[in-house]
Motif scaffolding. Structure first.
Motif, short mmCIF file in Angstrom:
data_model
loop_
_atom_site.label_atom_id
_atom_site.label_comp_id
_atom_site.label_asym_id
_atom_site.label_seq_id
_atom_site.Cartn_x
_atom_site.Cartn_y
_atom_site.Cartn_z
N VAL A 182 -18.20 -37.23 -3.21
CA VAL A 182 -19.03 -37.89 -2.22
C VAL A 182 -20.50 -37.61 -2.53
O VAL A 182 -20.81 -36.65 -3.25
CB VAL A 182 -18.71 -37.40 -0.78
CG1 VAL A 182 -17.28 -37.73 -0.38
CG2 VAL A 182 -18.98 -35.90 -0.63
N PRO A 183 -21.43 -38.39 -2.00
CA PRO A 183 -22.85 -38.03 -2.14
C PRO A 183 -23.14 -36.71 -1.42
O PRO A 183 -22.54 -36.40 -0.39
CB PRO A 183 -23.58 -39.20 -1.47
CG PRO A 183 -22.60 -40.33 -1.50
CD PRO A 183 -21.25 -39.71 -1.34
N ASN A 184 -24.09 -35.95 -1.94
CA ASN A 184 -24.45 -34.64 -1.41
C ASN A 184 -25.81 -34.74 -0.72
O ASN A 184 -26.85 -34.78 -1.37
CB ASN A 184 -24.50 -33.63 -2.56
CG ASN A 184 -24.95 -32.25 -2.10
OD1 ASN A 184 -24.87 -31.92 -0.92
ND2 ASN A 184 -25.43 -31.45 -3.05
N ILE A 185 -25.79 -34.75 0.61
CA ILE A 185 -27.03 -34.89 1.37
C ILE A 185 -27.91 -33.65 1.25
O ILE A 185 -29.10 -33.69 1.59
CB ILE A 185 -26.72 -35.20 2.86
CG1 ILE A 185 -27.96 -35.70 3.61
CG2 ILE A 185 -26.12 -33.99 3.56
CD1 ILE A 185 -28.46 -37.03 3.17
N ALA A 186 -27.36 -32.55 0.73
CA ALA A 186 -28.14 -31.33 0.50
C ALA A 186 -28.68 -31.27 -0.92
O ALA A 186 -29.19 -30.22 -1.34
CB ALA A 186 -27.27 -30.10 0.78
N SER A 187 -28.63 -32.37 -1.65
CA SER A 187 -29.04 -32.35 -3.05
C SER A 187 -30.54 -32.30 -3.22
O SER A 187 -31.32 -32.58 -2.29
CB SER A 187 -28.51 -33.61 -3.75
OG SER A 187 -29.15 -34.77 -3.25
N ALA A 188 -30.95 -31.96 -4.43
CA ALA A 188 -32.37 -31.95 -4.77
C ALA A 188 -32.99 -33.34 -4.60
O ALA A 188 -34.08 -33.49 -4.04
CB ALA A 188 -32.55 -31.47 -6.21
N ALA A 189 -32.28 -34.35 -5.07
CA ALA A 189 -32.82 -35.71 -4.98
C ALA A 189 -32.94 -36.16 -3.53
O ALA A 189 -33.91 -36.82 -3.15
CB ALA A 189 -31.94 -36.67 -5.76
N ALA A 190 -31.96 -35.83 -2.68
CA ALA A 190 -32.03 -36.22 -1.27
C ALA A 190 -33.22 -35.58 -0.58
O ALA A 190 -33.92 -36.23 0.21
CB ALA A 190 -30.73 -35.84 -0.57
N HIS A 191 -33.47 -34.32 -0.87
CA HIS A 191 -34.61 -33.63 -0.25
C HIS A 191 -35.93 -34.22 -0.75
O HIS A 191 -36.87 -34.38 0.04
CB HIS A 191 -34.56 -32.13 -0.56
CG HIS A 191 -33.57 -31.38 0.27
ND1 HIS A 191 -33.63 -31.32 1.65
CD2 HIS A 191 -32.48 -30.67 -0.09
CE1 HIS A 191 -32.64 -30.59 2.11
NE2 HIS A 191 -31.91 -30.19 1.08
N ARG A 192 -36.01 -34.53 -2.01
CA ARG A 192 -37.27 -35.00 -2.56
C ARG A 192 -37.57 -36.45 -2.19
O ARG A 192 -38.70 -36.81 -1.87
CB ARG A 192 -37.27 -34.85 -4.08
CG ARG A 192 -38.62 -35.18 -4.72
CD ARG A 192 -38.63 -34.86 -6.20
NE ARG A 192 -39.96 -35.09 -6.76
CZ ARG A 192 -40.94 -34.19 -6.76
NH1 ARG A 192 -40.74 -33.00 -6.24
NH2 ARG A 192 -42.12 -34.46 -7.29
#
Length: 304
Positions: A182-192
């Motif tokens: 699944v997509p990871n909402i805690a990912s580096a890309a999501a935060h940035r």
């Protein structure tokens, strides 16, 4: 197509009495207690969302004609799966156009699928010659348990993840394997990238998982998490896609993680989990009946 907005009167993961705090420009809401994240806007049922337009223009760019890329992704996913388990039988939930099933069957696995989209299931049966049933996975009854249930980028789409995972559990024997991505909402890309992160997809994704929230959900639904990691989207890119995405996701990944590795314990934008059905005696009916907070509309917002 967004048809309205909803307010969840309590967190569906931990049961906290909260409507959730708005995040990512109000597109999502997050439970302040357990950090579970859901989409703020109501969505039509899956049967309406995933028509041929979703696969041709709205959700993908020409999914049905990008066979080379789909085969590449499927082979990489199959390699990941077989790094942990060597199944003889496999059931894929949300099998889309059947490319992973084709790869699995070519590797000697008795692989079958369930897909809610009639357009995708028909393509799988007619073009790739793989066995796919057209219905919601939650309504599927598996006559004989399988070694593995797989679901790649499906759990974030379903109306009720608890009912979906109860169906997965019912299809497995005690100790049977579940493989999820699944997509990871805690990912580096999501935060940035925030609301510009492509995997938010609020028109289609209802739920947004972190490693911790997905593990909690699986435990609640009668699974034991065996292994989890994250990978970056570039893991599935062929050379042309890497060039197209170098300015957005690739830069965001590297800027936050300071690494060019394709896997990471927690910062990759794709979350992968191996779990096994526990043998604790819980029944599917008891898992499906687990009380969860209700949803109520706060206002309707119609779009053409």
């Amino acid at each position: 197509m967004i048809t309205g907005e909803k307010l969840i009167s309590g967190c569906r993961l931990c049961g906290a009495d909260t409507a959730g705090e708005p995040i990512t420009d109000g597109l999502l809401r997050r439970c302040p207690s357990c950090q579970f994240v859901w989409t703020a806007s109501d969505l039509p049922p899956p049967e309406q969302l995933y028509d041929s337009a979703y696969y041709e223009t709205d959700g993908y760019q020409d999914y049905f004609t990008s066979a080379r890329q789909r085969r590449y992704e499927s082979i990489r996913r199959l390699r990941w799966l077989r790094s942990r388990v060597r199944p003889a039988t496999l059931l894929e939930a949300g099998s889309a156009g059947g490319y992973f099933l084709r790869a699995a069957r070519d590797a000697g696995i008795d692989a079958r699928g369930v897909e809610v989209s009639d357009a995708a299931a028909s393509f799988a049966r007619e073009q790739l010659r793989v066995p796919v049933r057209t219905l919601r996975f939650e309504d599927h009854e598996q006559p004989v348990p399988v070694d593995v249930v797989c679901a790649f980028h499906v759990l974030e789409h379903v109306t009720d993840p608890w009912r979906f995972l109860a169906a997965a559990r019912a299809a497995l024997p005690p100790g049977g394997w579940l493989a999820l991505e699944v997509p990871n909402i805690a990912s580096a890309a999501a935060h940035r990238l925030g609301s510009a992160w492509p995997a938010i997809a609020p028109e289609y994704h209802r739920w947004h998982f972190t490693p911790a929230s997905l593990a909690r959900l699986l435990t609640d639904c009668g699974f034991d998490v065996v292994a989890r990691d994250t990978t970056f989207s570039r893991f599935y890119w062929q050379a042309p896609a890497r060039l197209r995405n170098v300015r957005n996701l690739l830069f965001a990944d590297f800027a936050a993680s300071r690494s060019l590795r394709v896997t990471h314990p927690g910062l990759g934008d794709l979350l992968r989990v191996f779990a096994r059905r526990s043998g604790d005696g819980r029944t599917v009916d008891s898992l499906q009946a687990r009380p969860r907070p209700s949803q109520r509309s706060i206002h309707e917002r119609k779009h053409p």
